[in-house]
Design a protein around this motif. Structure first.
Motif, mmCIF file in Angstrom:
data_model
loop_
_atom_site.group_PDB
_atom_site.id
_atom_site.type_symbol
_atom_site.label_atom_id
_atom_site.label_comp_id
_atom_site.label_asym_id
_atom_site.label_seq_id
_atom_site.Cartn_x
_atom_site.Cartn_y
_atom_site.Cartn_z
ATOM 1 N N MET A 1 -21.291 -6.994 19.183
ATOM 2 C CA MET A 1 -22.533 -6.317 19.559
ATOM 3 C C MET A 1 -23.719 -7.215 19.223
ATOM 4 O O MET A 1 -23.789 -7.779 18.135
ATOM 5 N N THR A 2 -24.653 -7.368 20.175
ATOM 6 C CA THR A 2 -25.819 -8.195 19.949
ATOM 7 C C THR A 2 -26.742 -7.555 18.927
ATOM 8 O O THR A 2 -26.998 -6.358 18.962
ATOM 9 N N GLU A 3 -27.276 -8.376 18.030
ATOM 10 C CA GLU A 3 -28.189 -7.868 17.007
ATOM 11 C C GLU A 3 -29.449 -7.302 17.652
ATOM 12 O O GLU A 3 -30.013 -7.901 18.566
ATOM 13 N N PRO A 4 -29.952 -6.127 17.230
ATOM 14 C CA PRO A 4 -31.152 -5.551 17.798
ATOM 15 C C PRO A 4 -32.346 -6.489 17.621
ATOM 16 O O PRO A 4 -32.464 -7.183 16.605
ATOM 17 N N HIS A 5 -33.189 -6.500 18.631
ATOM 18 C CA HIS A 5 -34.369 -7.361 18.597
ATOM 19 C C HIS A 5 -35.378 -6.846 17.586
ATOM 20 O O HIS A 5 -35.730 -5.675 17.582
ATOM 21 N N ARG A 6 -35.847 -7.746 16.698
ATOM 22 C CA ARG A 6 -36.922 -7.422 15.770
ATOM 23 C C ARG A 6 -38.235 -7.848 16.402
ATOM 24 O O ARG A 6 -38.383 -8.991 16.841
ATOM 25 N N ALA A 7 -39.182 -6.937 16.482
ATOM 26 C CA ALA A 7 -40.471 -7.269 17.080
ATOM 27 C C ALA A 7 -41.109 -8.427 16.325
ATOM 28 O O ALA A 7 -41.136 -8.450 15.093
ATOM 29 N N LEU A 8 -41.614 -9.405 17.070
ATOM 30 C CA LEU A 8 -42.233 -10.596 16.491
ATOM 31 C C LEU A 8 -43.751 -10.444 16.525
ATOM 32 O O LEU A 8 -44.343 -10.185 17.578
ATOM 33 N N VAL A 9 -44.382 -10.634 15.370
ATOM 34 C CA VAL A 9 -45.832 -10.510 15.240
ATOM 35 C C VAL A 9 -46.407 -11.853 14.797
ATOM 36 O O VAL A 9 -45.982 -12.418 13.777
ATOM 37 N N PHE A 10 -47.376 -12.378 15.549
ATOM 38 C CA PHE A 10 -48.127 -13.562 15.148
ATOM 39 C C PHE A 10 -49.340 -13.094 14.346
ATOM 40 O O PHE A 10 -50.099 -12.229 14.810
ATOM 41 N N VAL A 11 -49.544 -13.667 13.163
ATOM 42 C CA VAL A 11 -50.687 -13.336 12.310
ATOM 43 C C VAL A 11 -51.611 -14.545 12.274
ATOM 44 O O VAL A 11 -51.230 -15.613 11.783
ATOM 45 N N VAL A 12 -52.825 -14.395 12.800
ATOM 46 C CA VAL A 12 -53.772 -15.511 12.901
ATOM 47 C C VAL A 12 -54.952 -15.240 11.979
ATOM 48 O O VAL A 12 -55.829 -14.422 12.285
ATOM 49 N N ASP A 13 -54.972 -15.903 10.820
ATOM 50 C CA ASP A 13 -56.014 -15.671 9.819
ATOM 51 C C ASP A 13 -56.033 -16.867 8.879
ATOM 52 O O ASP A 13 -54.968 -17.365 8.493
ATOM 53 N N ASP A 14 -57.226 -17.332 8.499
ATOM 54 C CA ASP A 14 -57.303 -18.490 7.608
ATOM 55 C C ASP A 14 -57.407 -18.104 6.141
ATOM 56 O O ASP A 14 -57.552 -18.980 5.279
ATOM 57 N N ASP A 15 -57.330 -16.820 5.827
ATOM 58 C CA ASP A 15 -57.357 -16.357 4.439
ATOM 59 C C ASP A 15 -55.914 -16.205 3.952
ATOM 60 O O ASP A 15 -55.205 -15.295 4.386
ATOM 61 N N PRO A 16 -55.443 -17.084 3.047
ATOM 62 C CA PRO A 16 -54.030 -17.032 2.635
ATOM 63 C C PRO A 16 -53.641 -15.717 1.965
ATOM 64 O O PRO A 16 -52.505 -15.268 2.085
ATOM 65 N N GLU A 17 -54.580 -15.089 1.258
ATOM 66 C CA GLU A 17 -54.262 -13.810 0.608
ATOM 67 C C GLU A 17 -54.014 -12.718 1.642
ATOM 68 O O GLU A 17 -53.090 -11.911 1.513
ATOM 69 N N VAL A 18 -54.834 -12.680 2.679
ATOM 70 C CA VAL A 18 -54.646 -11.697 3.748
ATOM 71 C C VAL A 18 -53.337 -11.961 4.467
ATOM 72 O O VAL A 18 -52.566 -11.034 4.759
ATOM 73 N N VAL A 19 -53.048 -13.226 4.742
ATOM 74 C CA VAL A 19 -51.805 -13.578 5.442
ATOM 75 C C VAL A 19 -50.597 -13.128 4.622
ATOM 76 O O VAL A 19 -49.644 -12.545 5.153
#
Length: 238
Positions: A1-19
């Motif tokens: 059985m194929t593994e279920p797809h995990r939604a991919l999220v790109f996080v674009v932020d230059d603050d390392p704490e927020v990231v």
């Protein structure tokens, strides 16, 4: 059985704490994430990979965030969440009209952010997830290619290895989040892993024997003592 797809999220932020906060929170709810510090880097990645959703800060070092939102929307049919310290109505309107699906002002409650991400993905009907799953079958790293649908690993010598489901799951998690520290719980896909459970260590050991030239001195799957493991490689998807 194929593994279920995990939604991919790109996080674009230059603050390392927020990231760190955003990626950790999303990871706890089984989202795959990739982080970018500026607009140019995420636009380069869009040439080879399509996320299900982007979280974009408006105050980026190399370009205006609203311009980036518009450019991402032009190139990629994905969800868009604007996360920023700008609370002005004009910025909110411009962001939403430029392609944003929702707008969250810093500081924010992490659980609310997850709820808004889920809401955007539901409203979009899952079409992006299906497309992402089709585009993300093959992962290439170093001298290796993983076929995520067949759980097969192929090296430069064209020899093919069939991975067990458990090994393939851990490797897929690493490949979706390269160069990030992942906890044992994240790698096992559970939040309440017993401290005495050594199953993840067994899986890591097996993967090292397959991938590393010297499993006792690994260069690809590194142990981060007291934190977890890190997969050190450049990964490309197709």
């Amino acid at each position: 059985m194929t593994e279920p797809h995990r939604a991919l999220v790109f996080v674009v932020d230059d603050d390392p704490e927020v990231v760190r906060l955003v990626t950790r929170t999303l990871g706890e709810f089984d989202f795959a994430t990739q982080a970018f510090r500026d607009g140019a880097s995420v636009l380069r990645r869009l040439m080879t990979e399509r996320p299900d959703l982007c979280i974009v800060d408006l105050g980026l070092p190399d370009m205006d965030g609203i311009e980036l939102v518009r450019e991402i929307a032009r190139r990629c049919d994905c969800g868009m969440l604007i996360l920023t310290g700008r609370g002005y109505t004009a910025d909110r309107v411009m962001g939403l009209e430029g392609g944003g699906d929702d707008y969250v002002v810093k500081p924010f409650e992490p659980r609310e952010l997850v709820a808004r991400v889920r809401s955007i993905l539901r409203r979009r009907g899952g079409g992006a997830s299906v497309a992402g799953a089709l585009q993300r079958r093959y992962a290439r790293f170093g001298d290796w290619t993983l076929d995520c649908a067949a759980n097969t690993l192929r090296g430069q010598d064209d020899g093919e290895q069939v991975l067990g489901t458990a090994e393939a799951q851990v490797l897929r998690t690493f490949l979706e989040r390269p160069n990030q520290i992942l906890t044992r719980e994240q790698l096992m896909g559970t939040r309440d892993l017993s401290p005495m459970d050594r199953s993840i260590d067994v899986r890591i050991s097996r993967l090292r024997r397959r991938l590393e030239s010297d499993p006792h001195n690994p260069r690809m799957i590194k142990t981060v003592y007291g934190a977890g493991y890190m997969f050190c490689a450049v990964v490309s998807w197709s």
